[in-house]
Design a protein around this motif. Structure first.
Motif, PDB file in Angstrom:
ATOM      1  N   GLU A 265       0.814  -1.164   0.040  1.00 16.28           N
ATOM      2  CA  GLU A 265      -0.061   0.023  -0.154  1.00 16.28           C
ATOM      3  C   GLU A 265       0.884   1.330   0.021  1.00 16.28           C
ATOM      4  O   GLU A 265       0.646   2.212  -0.825  1.00 16.28           O
ATOM      5  CB  GLU A 265      -0.962  -0.026   1.213  1.00 16.28           C
ATOM      6  N   ASN A 266       1.866   1.426   0.926  1.00 15.36           N
ATOM      7  CA  ASN A 266       2.749   2.381   0.863  1.00 15.36           C
ATOM      8  C   ASN A 266       4.189   1.963   0.539  1.00 15.36           C
ATOM      9  O   ASN A 266       4.828   1.277   1.048  1.00 15.36           O
ATOM     10  CB  ASN A 266       2.716   2.782   2.516  1.00 15.36           C
ATOM     11  N   ALA A 267       4.302   2.747  -0.736  1.00 14.11           N
ATOM     12  CA  ALA A 267       5.666   2.059  -1.430  1.00 14.11           C
ATOM     13  C   ALA A 267       6.371   3.280  -1.985  1.00 14.11           C
ATOM     14  O   ALA A 267       7.088   2.864  -2.848  1.00 14.11           O
ATOM     15  CB  ALA A 267       5.078   1.138  -2.648  1.00 14.11           C
ATOM     16  N   SER A 268       6.318   4.396  -1.662  1.00  7.16           N
ATOM     17  CA  SER A 268       6.924   5.615  -2.268  1.00  7.16           C
ATOM     18  C   SER A 268       8.511   5.362  -2.094  1.00  7.16           C
ATOM     19  O   SER A 268       9.117   5.778  -3.147  1.00  7.16           O
ATOM     20  CB  SER A 268       6.575   6.996  -1.697  1.00  7.16           C
ATOM     21  N   THR A 269       8.855   5.098  -1.099  1.00  8.87           N
ATOM     22  CA  THR A 269      10.332   4.763  -0.676  1.00  8.87           C
ATOM     23  C   THR A 269      10.931   3.736  -1.527  1.00  8.87           C
ATOM     24  O   THR A 269      12.026   3.761  -2.031  1.00  8.87           O
ATOM     25  CB  THR A 269      10.710   4.380   0.622  1.00  8.87           C
ATOM     26  N   LEU A 270      10.031   2.601  -1.916  1.00 12.94           N
ATOM     27  CA  LEU A 270      10.501   1.606  -2.641  1.00 12.94           C
ATOM     28  C   LEU A 270      10.740   2.171  -3.914  1.00 12.94           C
ATOM     29  O   LEU A 270      11.569   1.801  -4.804  1.00 12.94           O
ATOM     30  CB  LEU A 270       9.579   0.465  -2.565  1.00 12.94           C
ATOM     31  N   VAL A 271       9.586   2.844  -4.661  1.00 17.72           N
ATOM     32  CA  VAL A 271       9.848   3.306  -5.881  1.00 17.72           C
ATOM     33  C   VAL A 271      11.408   4.446  -6.052  1.00 17.72           C
ATOM     34  O   VAL A 271      11.875   4.206  -6.926  1.00 17.72           O
ATOM     35  CB  VAL A 271       8.709   4.442  -6.214  1.00 17.72           C
ATOM     36  N   ALA A 272      11.415   5.154  -5.017  1.00 12.03           N
ATOM     37  CA  ALA A 272      12.989   5.986  -5.099  1.00 12.03           C
ATOM     38  C   ALA A 272      14.197   5.044  -5.083  1.00 12.03           C
ATOM     39  O   ALA A 272      15.065   5.484  -5.487  1.00 12.03           O
ATOM     40  CB  ALA A 272      12.634   6.949  -3.871  1.00 12.03           C
ATOM     41  N   GLN A 292      11.143  16.657   4.295  1.00  9.28           N
ATOM     42  CA  GLN A 292      12.139  16.270   3.346  1.00  9.28           C
ATOM     43  C   GLN A 292      12.647  14.841   3.874  1.00  9.28           C
ATOM     44  O   GLN A 292      13.058  14.611   5.005  1.00  9.28           O
ATOM     45  CB  GLN A 292      13.379  17.107   3.297  1.00  9.28           C
ATOM     46  N   ARG A 293      12.497  13.973   2.874  1.00 10.25           N
ATOM     47  CA  ARG A 293      13.216  12.317   3.351  1.00 10.25           C
ATOM     48  C   ARG A 293      14.184  12.169   1.997  1.00 10.25           C
ATOM     49  O   ARG A 293      13.707  12.353   0.839  1.00 10.25           O
ATOM     50  CB  ARG A 293      12.293  11.655   3.449  1.00 10.25           C
ATOM     51  N   ILE A 294      15.522  12.018   2.216  1.00  8.24           N
ATOM     52  CA  ILE A 294      16.185  11.552   1.031  1.00  8.24           C
ATOM     53  C   ILE A 294      16.355  10.115   1.083  1.00  8.24           C
ATOM     54  O   ILE A 294      16.996   9.416   2.158  1.00  8.24           O
ATOM     55  CB  ILE A 294      17.582  12.327   1.028  1.00  8.24           C
ATOM     56  N   VAL A 295      16.291   9.582  -0.017  1.00  6.78           N
ATOM     57  CA  VAL A 295      16.229   8.132  -0.373  1.00  6.78           C
ATOM     58  C   VAL A 295      17.567   7.890  -1.470  1.00  6.78           C
ATOM     59  O   VAL A 295      17.169   8.522  -2.590  1.00  6.78           O
ATOM     60  CB  VAL A 295      15.086   7.543  -0.631  1.00  6.78           C
ATOM     61  N   THR A 296      18.350   6.893  -1.193  1.00  6.69           N
ATOM     62  CA  THR A 296      19.376   6.685  -2.088  1.00  6.69           C
ATOM     63  C   THR A 296      18.832   5.624  -3.205  1.00  6.69           C
ATOM     64  O   THR A 296      18.473   4.535  -2.630  1.00  6.69           O
ATOM     65  CB  THR A 296      20.729   6.363  -1.379  1.00  6.69           C
ATOM     66  N   ASN A 297      18.833   5.834  -4.591  1.00  9.62           N
ATOM     67  CA  ASN A 297      18.421   4.895  -5.286  1.00  9.62           C
ATOM     68  C   ASN A 297      19.585   3.808  -5.364  1.00  9.62           C
ATOM     69  O   ASN A 297      20.732   4.149  -5.420  1.00  9.62           O
ATOM     70  CB  ASN A 297      18.577   5.408  -6.732  1.00  9.62           C
ATOM     71  N   LYS A 298      19.167   2.567  -5.492  1.00  7.43           N
ATOM     72  CA  LYS A 298      20.174   1.405  -4.959  1.00  7.43           C
ATOM     73  C   LYS A 298      21.047   1.299  -6.328  1.00  7.43           C
ATOM     74  O   LYS A 298      22.067   0.678  -6.043  1.00  7.43           O
ATOM     75  CB  LYS A 298      19.345   0.277  -4.716  1.00  7.43           C
ATOM     76  N   LYS A 299      20.496   1.590  -7.475  1.00  5.45           N
ATOM     77  CA  LYS A 299      21.255   1.402  -8.719  1.00  5.45           C
ATOM     78  C   LYS A 299      22.161   2.550  -9.031  1.00  5.45           C
ATOM     79  O   LYS A 299      23.347   2.138  -9.566  1.00  5.45           O
ATOM     80  CB  LYS A 299      20.318   0.950  -9.925  1.00  5.45           C
ATOM     81  N   THR A 300      21.971   3.632  -8.804  1.00  2.00           N
ATOM     82  CA  THR A 300      22.609   4.847  -9.453  1.00  2.00           C
ATOM     83  C   THR A 300      23.299   5.212  -8.262  1.00  2.00           C
ATOM     84  O   THR A 300      24.317   6.102  -8.485  1.00  2.00           O
ATOM     85  CB  THR A 300      21.615   5.910 -10.047  1.00  2.00           C
ATOM     86  N   GLY A 301      22.812   5.304  -7.140  1.00  4.42           N
ATOM     87  CA  GLY A 301      23.437   6.101  -5.838  1.00  4.42           C
ATOM     88  C   GLY A 301      23.054   7.287  -5.784  1.00  4.42           C
ATOM     89  O   GLY A 301      23.612   8.165  -4.693  1.00  4.42           O
ATOM     90  N   ARG A 302      22.345   8.061  -6.819  1.00  4.81           N
ATOM     91  CA  ARG A 302      21.884   9.344  -6.474  1.00  4.81           C
ATOM     92  C   ARG A 302      20.740   9.308  -5.371  1.00  4.81           C
ATOM     93  O   ARG A 302      19.823   8.437  -5.486  1.00  4.81           O
ATOM     94  CB  ARG A 302      21.367   9.873  -7.871  1.00  4.81           C
ATOM     95  N   PRO A 303      20.716  10.589  -4.968  1.00  3.81           N
ATOM     96  CA  PRO A 303      19.654  10.968  -3.973  1.00  3.81           C
ATOM     97  C   PRO A 303      18.098  11.103  -4.646  1.00  3.81           C
ATOM     98  O   PRO A 303      18.305  11.803  -5.654  1.00  3.81           O
ATOM     99  CB  PRO A 303      20.031  12.065  -3.321  1.00  3.81           C
ATOM    100  N   VAL A 304      17.059  10.741  -4.081  1.00  2.00           N
ATOM    101  CA  VAL A 304      15.845  11.210  -4.400  1.00  2.00           C
ATOM    102  C   VAL A 304      15.084  11.741  -3.374  1.00  2.00           C
ATOM    103  O   VAL A 304      15.182  11.286  -2.292  1.00  2.00           O
ATOM    104  CB  VAL A 304      15.130  10.082  -4.895  1.00  2.00           C
TER     105      VAL A 304
END
Length: 607
Positions: A265-272, A292-304
């Protein structure tokens, strides 16, 4: 309500948008340094979510300006003042305004224009009128957009001057998008030779398939947010400079429906984390305040960067997206976000003037007297003790089901009813009772259904409901908060009141105790119907709302349980109709103390 005058508001904006923004806690984020040989630019994206039909700072159930313990304000009229100030400070051409869903349900204002005077070619939804006036650029669909059926949603969409987005709402037959998956906005900064191409991808909640099953089954399907984002983002990213997501899905991964669906149901962090190429996500659905919540993309290492504005227009999310331009190309260097509080700005007079007549129409409706009550009934303590207010809801629901089933296959079965303490402020006064009083008892637009359960099912259902209570080590005394809203595997932030169900009988009492000295799953004791212990194989008809019957809250013996009655009649309207027809509410007709909290058999003291 006392909206500020147009002259006062315009005079205040004339003193400088920076002064106004400083008053609401706005902090200018330092711009990221542009690479050598490039030119910097800042794009500001503003976001709302979970507006739930709130235009004015008004509580229709209380008949007064909205207020809470934190003195928050609500409504698009307030948010519009924040938006106006930011546009003035940043420049219209340098801003976008988006929403993350749940706009057309939640207040009597929204209900009136869905059910009492439904929107049409001639009747515009107040939320559409307000959002058009404010100049929204796009909005994601929320799950509550489907509450009134797809035809009304299509009418609402046709009244908007911006698109409704949902990449994971697909036609059940063709599997093609049922709404626009994304939209593209062209931003032309002054002094730059090339515009910025911004994509906004909309994602809605898979739980719609459960919560609004009656409206969407066989018509639409709702795949997971991550799955659809993985499908669309790689196709969009090569052609745009900025990619935003508006997601009607909370940041903290969880599901109120457990494993009833294969998608959380709650998946915004997973999308990031799992979908490369996203710059920022406007989060909705969870009704949380997330600056503000900063999530690191696991493939690129870039912050979302994720931000969620508190519901009902209490906050406005603001994303500052710093870009640089060099050799004909735009590059995102930094994203930062914050939320602004709407409680220190006046209502925008342009919005109040536009919709004051609609507001008055609804006030006249909700304040109309439809009956009297011989005694006051309050729901203030309903979550931890038996109250006449909840007994009344259960009585009306059960009576309606018994009336419909009379003379049929299930007419001889005992009828039980289930209701939750939705609104702690709900109260029926002694004396005159208005539509507003009754509506306050049932603030959701649920419809009534009936299902069959065995005695064993009833006990298991009540055991699941009793997870709402925290474990205790004595009989008290306790404050209510020390006992209620327990954290569970499906409610990591605490079980909401609407996921605590109270069960009652119609022709005979259903009695039970909830022993908080016992472990979860073994708390229900002395379960009896009409004074006789409930047998495991005993059969009951259960009056239940459509949200719960479809699996909402992940209660047992609901999802997949065939409804023996489902006429799509709204429970709130049933209660209003009952009071109108009977004229007098007499708690002596239905109220009794049928359940109680104990500790190892000793009554719990709460106060």
């Amino acid at each position: 309500m006392s909206p500020v005058s147009r002259r006062t508001f315009l005079a205040s904006t004339a003193t400088g948008a920076a002064t106004i923004l400083a008053g609401v806690g706005f902090t200018a984020t330092p711009a990221a340094a542009a690479p050598a040989g490039s030119k910097p630019y800042r794009l500001t994206v503003m976001g709302t979510s979970d507006l739930h039909g709130n235009v004015f700072n008004w509580d229709y159930f209380k008949g007064a300006e909205f207020d809470d313990a934190a003195h928050n304000d609500v409504g698009l009229a307030k948010v519009s003042s924040l938006v106006t100030a930011l546009r003035k400070e940043r420049g219209d051409r340098n801003t976008l305004l988006i929403d993350a869903g749940d706009t057309i349900q939640g207040t009597p204002l929204a209900y009136y224009y869905a059910k009492i005077q439904p929107i049409s070619k001639k009747v515009v939804h107040p939320m559409a009128a307000a959002m058009n006036k404010m100049g929204f650029d796009a909005a994601a669909l929320g799950n509550h957009e489907f509450n009134y059926g797809i035809p009304l949603l299509r009418t609402y969409a046709s009244q908007l001057k911006f698109p409704l987005l949902a990449a994971n709402a697909v036609d059940a037959r063709t599997k093609l998008p049922a709404f626009l998956p994304f939209t593209v906005k062209i931003v032309q900064p002054q002094g730059f030779s090339r515009p910025i191409v911004v994509a906004i991808l909309g994602l809605t909640n898979p739980g719609i398939a459960i919560w609004d099953k009656a409206n969407v089954e066989g018509k639409m399907k709702f795949p997971g947010l991550v799955e659809q984002a993985k499908l669309y983002v790689p196709r969009i990213r090569p052609y745009v400079d900025v990619l935003l997501v508006a997601a009607h899905s909370g940041a903290d991964t969880s599901s109120s429906y457990g494993d009833s669906l294969p998608y959380p149901e709650n998946a915004s962090t997973l999308v990031a984390e799992q979908v490369p190429g996203i710059d920022a996500i406007l989060v909705g659905h969870a009704h949380q305040d997330v600056p503000q919540r900063i999530v690191t993309n696991k493939k690129t290492g870039r912050p979302v960067v994720l931000s969620e504005p508190k519901m009902w227009g209490q906050r406005l999310s603001v994303f500052d997206i710093d870009l640089s331009f060099a050799k004909g190309k735009w590059t995102v260097n930094q994203v930062a976000s914050q939320v602004l509080n709407s409680n220190t700005v006046p209502e925008d007079p342009a919005i109040t003037k536009l919709l004051q007549a609609n507001h008055q129409t609804v006030l006249d409706y909700v304040n109309s007297v439809i009956g009297t009550s011989t005694a006051p009934m309050s729901a203030a303590t309903a979550r931890y003790e038996d109250t006449a207010a909840i007994d009344f809801i259960n009585f009306v629901q059960a009576d309606a089901v018994k009336t419909v089933l009379a003379g049929g296959e299930y007419a001889d079965l005992p009828v039980l009813s289930i209701a939750a303490p939705f609104n702690r402020d709900a109260a029926i006064p002694q004396g005159d009772v208005s539509v507003r009083d009754v509506a306050g008892l049932y603030i959701f637009d649920n419809t009534l259904q009936a299902v069959l359960m065995s005695g064993a099912d009833v006990k298991e259902y009540l055991e699941y409901s009793a997870r709402y209570f925290k474990a205790v080590t004595s009989a008290g005394p306790f404050t209510p908060d020390q006992v209620t809203n327990a954290v569970t595997d499906t409610a990591p932030s605490g079980t909401p009141d609407y996921n605590y169900d109270i069960m009652g009988g119609l022709d005979a009492p259903l009695t039970y105790t909830i022993d908080l000295g016992k472990p979860v799953g073994s708390r229900i004791t002395d379960l009896a119907y009409g004074g006789t212990p409930v047998a495991a194989d005993q059969q009951f008809v259960i009056a239940i709302n459509n949200y719960r019957a479809s699996g909402g809250g992940n209660f047992p013996h609901t999802a997949g349980n065939t409804a023996i009655y489902n006429a799509q009649v709204e429970i709130r309207q049933l209660i209003i109709d009952w009071v109108t027809a009977n004229e007098v509410i007499d708690p002596a007709q239905f109220a009794a103390e049928d359940w109680a909290l104990t500790y190892n058999g000793t009554p719990l003291t709460i106060g």
